[in-house]
Design a protein around this motif. Structure first.
Motif, PDB file in Angstrom:
ATOM      1  N   ILE A  99      -2.048 -13.073   8.831  1.00  0.00           N
ATOM      2  CA  ILE A  99      -1.404 -11.795   9.175  1.00  0.00           C
ATOM      3  C   ILE A  99      -1.483 -10.879   7.968  1.00  0.00           C
ATOM      4  CG2 ILE A  99       0.729 -10.707   9.973  1.00  0.00           C
ATOM      5  CD1 ILE A  99       1.568 -13.695  10.783  1.00  0.00           C
ATOM      6  N   GLY A 100      -2.333  -9.870   8.021  1.00  0.00           N
ATOM      7  CA  GLY A 100      -2.490  -8.954   6.894  1.00  0.00           C
ATOM      8  C   GLY A 100      -3.773  -9.250   6.139  1.00  0.00           C
ATOM      9  N   GLY A 120      -4.687  -7.797   3.031  1.00  0.00           N
ATOM     10  CA  GLY A 120      -4.645  -7.273   1.667  1.00  0.00           C
ATOM     11  C   GLY A 120      -4.999  -8.326   0.635  1.00  0.00           C
ATOM     12  N   GLY A 136      -3.928 -11.984   1.950  1.00  0.00           N
ATOM     13  CA  GLY A 136      -4.555 -12.383   3.215  1.00  0.00           C
ATOM     14  C   GLY A 136      -6.061 -12.541   3.095  1.00  0.00           C
ATOM     15  N   VAL A 174      -5.611 -10.692  11.266  1.00  0.00           N
ATOM     16  CA  VAL A 174      -5.122  -9.560  12.057  1.00  0.00           C
ATOM     17  C   VAL A 174      -4.435  -8.561  11.139  1.00  0.00           C
ATOM     18  CG1 VAL A 174      -4.894 -10.317  14.439  1.00  0.00           C
ATOM     19  CG2 VAL A 174      -3.261 -11.087  12.769  1.00  0.00           C
ATOM     20  N   GLU A 175      -4.875  -7.345  11.236  1.00  0.00           N
ATOM     21  CA  GLU A 175      -4.397  -6.294  10.337  1.00  0.00           C
ATOM     22  C   GLU A 175      -3.781  -5.159  11.165  1.00  0.00           C
ATOM     23  OE1 GLU A 175      -4.065  -5.462   6.965  1.00  0.00           O
ATOM     24  OE2 GLU A 175      -3.281  -3.639   7.909  1.00  0.00           O
ATOM     25  N   TYR A 192      -2.228   5.100   4.028  1.00  0.00           N
ATOM     26  CA  TYR A 192      -0.997   4.689   3.363  1.00  0.00           C
ATOM     27  C   TYR A 192       0.039   4.432   4.460  1.00  0.00           C
ATOM     28  CZ  TYR A 192      -2.157   5.944  -1.531  1.00  0.00           C
ATOM     29  OH  TYR A 192      -2.692   6.004  -2.793  1.00  0.00           O
ATOM     30  N   ARG A 193       0.860   3.396   4.263  1.00  0.00           N
ATOM     31  CA  ARG A 193       1.882   3.110   5.279  1.00  0.00           C
ATOM     32  C   ARG A 193       2.801   4.310   5.438  1.00  0.00           C
ATOM     33  NH1 ARG A 193       3.378  -0.989   8.003  1.00  0.00           N
ATOM     34  NH2 ARG A 193       2.003  -2.354   6.830  1.00  0.00           N
ATOM     35  N   GLY A 201      -5.618  -3.695   2.846  1.00  0.00           N
ATOM     36  CA  GLY A 201      -4.250  -3.520   2.337  1.00  0.00           C
ATOM     37  C   GLY A 201      -4.176  -2.647   1.093  1.00  0.00           C
ATOM     38  N   ILE A 210      -6.199   1.048  -2.255  1.00  0.00           N
ATOM     39  CA  ILE A 210      -5.691   2.254  -2.924  1.00  0.00           C
ATOM     40  C   ILE A 210      -5.125   1.944  -4.311  1.00  0.00           C
ATOM     41  CG2 ILE A 210      -5.188   3.546  -0.821  1.00  0.00           C
ATOM     42  CD1 ILE A 210      -2.274   2.499  -1.055  1.00  0.00           C
ATOM     43  N   GLY A 211      -5.313   0.715  -4.769  1.00  0.00           N
ATOM     44  CA  GLY A 211      -4.732   0.290  -6.047  1.00  0.00           C
ATOM     45  C   GLY A 211      -5.379   0.996  -7.226  1.00  0.00           C
ATOM     46  N   VAL A 236      -5.580  -2.028 -12.143  1.00  0.00           N
ATOM     47  CA  VAL A 236      -5.094  -2.735 -13.340  1.00  0.00           C
ATOM     48  C   VAL A 236      -4.946  -4.215 -13.006  1.00  0.00           C
ATOM     49  CG1 VAL A 236      -3.142  -3.000 -14.904  1.00  0.00           C
ATOM     50  CG2 VAL A 236      -3.835  -0.727 -14.141  1.00  0.00           C
ATOM     51  N   LEU A 254      -6.673   6.169  -6.408  1.00  0.00           N
ATOM     52  CA  LEU A 254      -5.569   6.132  -5.443  1.00  0.00           C
ATOM     53  C   LEU A 254      -5.996   6.646  -4.070  1.00  0.00           C
ATOM     54  CD1 LEU A 254      -2.560   7.369  -7.616  1.00  0.00           C
ATOM     55  CD2 LEU A 254      -3.403   5.059  -7.297  1.00  0.00           C
ATOM     56  N   PHE A 272       5.105   0.563  -6.723  1.00  0.00           N
ATOM     57  CA  PHE A 272       3.846   0.128  -6.102  1.00  0.00           C
ATOM     58  C   PHE A 272       3.836  -1.386  -5.910  1.00  0.00           C
ATOM     59  CE2 PHE A 272       0.794   3.612  -7.982  1.00  0.00           C
ATOM     60  CZ  PHE A 272       1.469   4.570  -7.259  1.00  0.00           C
ATOM     61  N   ALA A 300       1.417  -6.343 -13.804  1.00  0.00           N
ATOM     62  CA  ALA A 300       0.867  -5.815 -12.552  1.00  0.00           C
ATOM     63  C   ALA A 300       0.538  -7.018 -11.651  1.00  0.00           C
ATOM     64  CB  ALA A 300      -0.375  -4.989 -12.849  1.00  0.00           C
TER      65      ALA A 300
HETATM   66  C1  LIG Z   1      -0.926   2.964  -4.805  1.00  0.00           C
HETATM   67  C2  LIG Z   1      -0.879   1.556  -5.328  1.00  0.00           C
HETATM   68  C3  LIG Z   1      -1.474   1.245  -6.545  1.00  0.00           C
HETATM   69  C4  LIG Z   1      -1.424  -0.071  -7.030  1.00  0.00           C
HETATM   70  N1  LIG Z   1      -2.043  -0.360  -8.212  1.00  0.00           N
HETATM   71  C5  LIG Z   1      -2.011  -1.637  -8.674  1.00  0.00           C
HETATM   72  C6  LIG Z   1      -2.676  -1.993  -9.877  1.00  0.00           C
HETATM   73  O1  LIG Z   1      -3.328  -1.166 -10.520  1.00  0.00           O
HETATM   74  N2  LIG Z   1      -2.599  -3.284 -10.296  1.00  0.00           N
HETATM   75  C7  LIG Z   1      -1.896  -4.229  -9.610  1.00  0.00           C
HETATM   76  O2  LIG Z   1      -1.848  -5.377 -10.056  1.00  0.00           O
HETATM   77  N3  LIG Z   1      -1.263  -3.917  -8.484  1.00  0.00           N
HETATM   78  C8  LIG Z   1      -1.315  -2.655  -8.001  1.00  0.00           C
HETATM   79  N4  LIG Z   1      -0.685  -2.352  -6.831  1.00  0.00           N
HETATM   80  C9  LIG Z   1       0.051  -3.431  -6.149  1.00  0.00           C
HETATM   81  C10 LIG Z   1      -0.875  -4.374  -5.429  1.00  0.00           C
HETATM   82  O3  LIG Z   1      -1.786  -3.644  -4.650  1.00  0.00           O
HETATM   83  C11 LIG Z   1      -0.050  -5.304  -4.551  1.00  0.00           C
HETATM   84  O4  LIG Z   1       0.837  -6.037  -5.377  1.00  0.00           O
HETATM   85  C12 LIG Z   1      -0.885  -6.301  -3.775  1.00  0.00           C
HETATM   86  O5  LIG Z   1      -1.907  -5.676  -3.040  1.00  0.00           O
HETATM   87  C13 LIG Z   1       0.025  -7.062  -2.832  1.00  0.00           C
HETATM   88  O6  LIG Z   1      -0.735  -7.879  -2.004  1.00  0.00           O
HETATM   89  P1  LIG Z   1      -0.167  -8.356  -0.635  1.00  0.00           P
HETATM   90  O7  LIG Z   1      -1.176  -9.261  -0.041  1.00  0.00           O
HETATM   91  O8  LIG Z   1       1.210  -8.834  -0.841  1.00  0.00           O
HETATM   92  O9  LIG Z   1      -0.027  -7.021   0.254  1.00  0.00           O
HETATM   93  P2  LIG Z   1      -1.065  -5.884   0.622  1.00  0.00           P
HETATM   94  O10 LIG Z   1      -2.260  -5.904  -0.276  1.00  0.00           O
HETATM   95  O11 LIG Z   1      -0.295  -4.619   0.680  1.00  0.00           O
HETATM   96  O12 LIG Z   1      -1.558  -6.258   2.079  1.00  0.00           O
HETATM   97  C14 LIG Z   1      -0.696  -6.382   3.184  1.00  0.00           C
HETATM   98  C15 LIG Z   1      -1.448  -6.014   4.448  1.00  0.00           C
HETATM   99  O13 LIG Z   1      -0.763  -6.585   5.551  1.00  0.00           O
HETATM  100  C16 LIG Z   1      -0.727  -5.673   6.612  1.00  0.00           C
HETATM  101  N5  LIG Z   1       0.420  -6.001   7.469  1.00  0.00           N
HETATM  102  C17 LIG Z   1       1.730  -5.898   7.170  1.00  0.00           C
HETATM  103  N6  LIG Z   1       2.491  -6.313   8.197  1.00  0.00           N
HETATM  104  C18 LIG Z   1       1.638  -6.686   9.177  1.00  0.00           C
HETATM  105  C19 LIG Z   1       1.837  -7.186  10.497  1.00  0.00           C
HETATM  106  N7  LIG Z   1       3.048  -7.398  10.997  1.00  0.00           N
HETATM  107  N8  LIG Z   1       0.743  -7.436  11.253  1.00  0.00           N
HETATM  108  C20 LIG Z   1      -0.511  -7.238  10.748  1.00  0.00           C
HETATM  109  N9  LIG Z   1      -0.744  -6.760   9.505  1.00  0.00           N
HETATM  110  C21 LIG Z   1       0.318  -6.492   8.726  1.00  0.00           C
HETATM  111  C22 LIG Z   1      -0.567  -4.340   5.913  1.00  0.00           C
HETATM  112  O14 LIG Z   1      -0.954  -3.265   6.769  1.00  0.00           O
HETATM  113  C23 LIG Z   1      -1.463  -4.508   4.709  1.00  0.00           C
HETATM  114  O15 LIG Z   1      -2.779  -4.092   4.976  1.00  0.00           O
HETATM  115  C24 LIG Z   1      -0.752  -1.069  -6.302  1.00  0.00           C
HETATM  116  C25 LIG Z   1      -0.174  -0.758  -5.073  1.00  0.00           C
HETATM  117  C26 LIG Z   1      -0.233   0.537  -4.585  1.00  0.00           C
HETATM  118  C27 LIG Z   1       0.405   0.836  -3.267  1.00  0.00           C
END
Ligand SMILES: Cc1cc2nc3c(=O)[nH]c(=O)nc-3n(C[C@H](O)[C@H](O)[C@H](O)COP(=O)(O)OP(=O)(O)OC[C@H]3O[C@@H](n4cnc5c(N)ncnc54)[C@H](O)[C@@H]3O)c2cc1C
Lengths: 533, 193
Positions: A38-39, A41, A44, A61-62, A84-85, A107, A111-112, A115, A197, A462, A506
């Motif tokens: 699920i997700g 990013g 996932g 599934v995204e 962006y959400r 995910g 847009i990260g 870093v 971004l 973020f 980060a």
């Molecule tokens: C603008 C921005 C800049 C950033 N820059 C940095 C950086 O430079 N360095 C760094 O270390 N970190 C950075 N981060 C943080 C980093 O991107 C996150 O910590 C990391 O991506 C988290 O990973 P994740 O898998 O938890 O979530 P995400 O990468 O956010 O992925 C989650 C995905 O799950 C999907 N999802 C959620 N709920 C559901 C559902 N119910 N069903 C299906 N899909 C779902 C979402 O739509 C999303 O696509 C940044 C974040 C942002 C927003």
């Protein structure tokens, strides 16, 4: 032997449009797979690749749309609107702290800011020693970090990747005697456009769009976009699939209801959405910790105006960091200056000629983002029924978090004054700037904590984490050290929610490393978790 | 700035709850799509706002003039060339009904709030100097006045500066990948074990 075909460009993704066109799909349909992720990013995509290459049948599934790199316009306004959400408007309950997240295939990695940091060994030792998470001991987890680093092309910025904004930070640090270093980033042949971004149109940023997702697809994984999982299905303490809704991303009209039967469910929706999903799914929450312990790595941006033209928005977005205070105080500072819209978000409050003059000085500006480690007291909560409810993100700075952020802003300002800044714009809801270092403290004193720190400092986050923390005590943590939810066999978490404590690095690299470990753990327990062993 | 000289004293407080709800619009200010930059016009050239009432459009137009006196600075006009209010209108069209109601409330309050301090005048009837003083008073007012003002400030300014026609005036380059002929690399090769 299986053929591995990695697409050279883009990804085969099933979208709501494809589903609407497919006559064999009615308003309600069911799919079957071994693993549903699920997700798509950071977490996932890693799990999808690891398990697909281990031979498992994987379906990702995204909820967000599929936006291929070739469609990026390098326009922050467009990107916010599309991927962006909530169009970059995800806010805390008091509507004064922004929580931007990517909601698209790939995910937040799409847009990260690129870093990449590992937590210091001292943190890993604490997690493995005091918290008992032996899987996080440096000698166990470091090889995985290194593997992820290679997958992500992590490298220390070269000289040409350090732009004028960053040079001002270096100058200031040298005068103040603060330690600084080039930032490590996950970019391949960076084109120095400064538009991180807004997504990278030339595939140079190593987002999941161009790394782990195509690799997973190469190994047979399938990816569905526009498909939001609404509930994890659980019977007799065992996850057996998910329910989801497919919506057209433009009209928000429902295209279909979907059920996915799976032997293993991996929640990787990010630290805000995953706990909400698990709350909606009414998973047993013995510890009472689900959605709690939200750490946000709050940051504020200080802008400085210099006499000379810097064009600080050109070049690599993030050039250098100040690493003087990470281990001692949990402060991180990153140089960065993005697009004109971003100046509004970060906090210019001028009106009339003042505002125009401020914007006209854009090419003279430099930005320094001051991050502080918070106390992890935030909470994410789903209120109401699973279909009609709403999320509430509770995070306001405590007095000490507020003071820390203010101190961070003060340090950032001093670095810029030491580098010769003519004026500093403070990140407050009031309109505040300081023309010299001698005025700084008085101006900072005008930013007061007030009522729960609301509408005081302009705070962004973020990097939420910790809302399904892993731990060895089922009464203190949501998942065990393998990322499996306590009391729900076959349900794993593999995203930023897992982080056991607030951390001052980060998170991207750590999230992917933990996800790799979780995936490898699932693979190792194949006999126990999968019907065909 | 000396707050004592500014007309905050007579500004009646908003209820906190109402204000907090209204402040969610700060985020919504970022939501206008670029596709909608054109706005809609009648054949005689007058702007038509499908999602803003006449009064709302008037308040936003006046606020745009006050916040963004662009022509004096050689920038594209914020009320003519760049359709700032039309962009906000499009944004309003995309809002959830509840959020749209809140925007109506914020604008209603903003329009009437100067009455106590500015000789019973509404915001749109203040002259330029008074209107600017009012905006500044809100910016340095109580925490909810600041939040309310920030909401509107963000809505107006984002919807102006996001227009690429404003960028040359800032010497901002905008998108460069195409101009520079930066080649797309495609997907990264899968690491070998
Ligand atoms: C603008 C921005 C800049 C950033 N820059 C940095 C950086 O430079 N360095 C760094 O270390 N970190 C950075 N981060 C943080 C980093 O991107 C996150 O910590 C990391 O991506 C988290 O990973 P994740 O898998 O938890 O979530 P995400 O990468 O956010 O992925 C989650 C995905 O799950 C999907 N999802 C959620 N709920 C559901 C559902 N119910 N069903 C299906 N899909 C779902 C979402 O739509 C999303 O696509 C940044 C974040 C942002 C927003």
């Amino acid at each position: 032997m299986r053929a591995i075909n990695i697409p050279r460009d883009g990804l085969p993704v099933t979208t709501a449009r494809d589903m609407a066109r497919d006559d064999s799909i009615s308003g309600r349909f069911t799919l079957k797979t071994e693993v549903v992720v699920i997700g798509s990013g950071a977490g996932g995509s890693m799990v999808a690749w690891e398990l697909a290459r281990a031979g498992r049948q994987v379906l990702v599934v995204e909820a967000g749309p599929y936006h291929p790199s070739s469609a990026f316009t390098e326009h922050l306004g467009d990107t916010m609107t599309e991927i962006y959400r909530e169009q970059a408007a995800q806010l805390n309950a008091t509507a004064d702290v922004l929580f931007p997240e990517g909601a698209c295939v790939g995910g937040s990695t799409v847009i990260g800011a690129c870093v990449m940091q590992q937590p210091p060994d001292s943190v890993l030792r604490r997690w493995s020693g005091e918290l008992g998470l032996k899987n996080l001991a440096p000698d166990v987890i470091k090889p995985l970090f290194e593997e992820v680093g290679r997958e992500q092309y992590v490298h220390l910025n070269d000289a040409h990747e350090i732009n004028t904004t960053a040079h001002k930070v270096i100058q200031g640090c040298e005068r103040m005697g603060f330690s600084w270093k080039p930032v490590s980033r996950n970019v391949r042949q960076c084109a120095l456009t400064g538009h991180c971004l807004a997504g990278c149109p030339s595939d140079r940023k190593m987002s999941a769009l161009v790394t782990h997702l195509p690799w997973a697809v190469g190994h047979g994984a399938r990816v569905m976009a526009d498909t939001e999982v609404t509930r994890v299905l659980i019977r007799n303490g065992r996850a057996y699939g998910v329910e989801a809704v497919v919506r057209d991303p433009r009209t928000r009209q429902k295209v279909a209801d979907l059920r996915i039967d799976a032997e293993v469910v991996v929640a990787a929706g990010g630290a805000i959405q995953t706990p909400l999903l698990l709350q909606r799914s009414e998973i047993p929450d013995v510890s009472g910790q689900l959605g709690k312990n939200l750490a946000v790595q709050p940051f504020v941006q200080v802008l400085a105006r210099f006499r000379e033209e810097l064009h600080g928005f050109r070049g690599a977005l993030v050039g250098v960091e100040i690493d003087e205070f990470i281990e001692t105080d949990g402060y991180m500072f990153f140089s960065a200056l993005a697009e004109p819209e971003q100046l509004m978000i970060q906090g210019n409050q001028g009106a009339g000629p003042d505002h125009i003059n401020f914007m006209k000085s854009y090419k003279h500006l430099a930005g320094l983002n001051a991050f502080a480690v918070d106390e992890g007291r935030g909470e994410v909560k789903w209120k109401g029924s699973h279909t009609d409810g709403r999320k509430v993100i509770s995070w306001n700075p405590s007095r000490s978090e507020f003071e820390k952020l203010k101190h961070g802003a003060a340090l950032a300002s001093r670095v810029f004054f030491a580098a010769g800044a003519e004026e500093i714009y403070l990140p407050s809801f009031q309109r505040l700037s300081a023309p010299s270092v001698f005025d700084l403290d008085a101006r900072l004193d005008e930013i007061t904590y007030g009522v729960r720190g609301m509408y005081s400092l302009r705070i962004n986050s973020f990097s939420s984490h910790g809302t399904c923390r892993m731990g060895v005590d089922r009464y203190q943590a949501v998942t065990n050290a393998r990322g499996e939810v306590y009391d729900v066999k076959g349900l794993f978490v593999a995203d930023a929610s897992l982080l056991p404590e607030p951390m001052a690095s980060a998170p991207h690299w750590t999230v992917q490393t933990l996800a790799k470990q979780v995936a490898q753990g699932i693979h190792a327990r194949g006999q126990e978790l999968f019907l065909k062993g | 700035m000396n707050n004592n000289n500014l007309p905050t004293a007579g500004l009646e407080p908003l209820t906190r709850r109402g204000f907090l709800r209204a402040a969610t619009l700060t985020g919504m200010a970022l939501t206008a799509g670029c596709a909608s930059l054109g706005g809609r016009r009648t054949p005689n050239g007058e702007a038509v706002y499908a999602h803003l009432s006449e009064e709302e459009a008037r308040v936003l137009t006046r606020l745009t003039e006050i916040l963004l006196p662009t022509e004096q600075f050689g920038l594209p006009s914020s009320t003519g060339e760049v359709p700032t209010v039309a962009n906000i209108n499009d944004m309003a069209g995309d809002m959830a009904p509840q959020t749209r109601d809140l925007m109506a409330m914020v604008l209603w309050i903003f329009e009437r709030r100067p009455m106590a301090s500015f000789r019973f005048s509404r915001f749109t009837r203040l002259d330029d100097e008074e209107a600017l003083r009012y905006v500044r008073a809100m910016q340095s007012g109580t925490f909810f006045e600041r939040g309310l003002m920030t909401t509107l400030h963000t809505a107006v300014c984002v919807n102006y500066w996001r227009d690429s026609r404003t960028w040359p005036g800032l010497d901002y380059h905008g998108p460069v990948t195409g101009i520079w002929g930066v080649r797309r690399l495609g997907n990264a090769p899968m690491p070998t074990a």
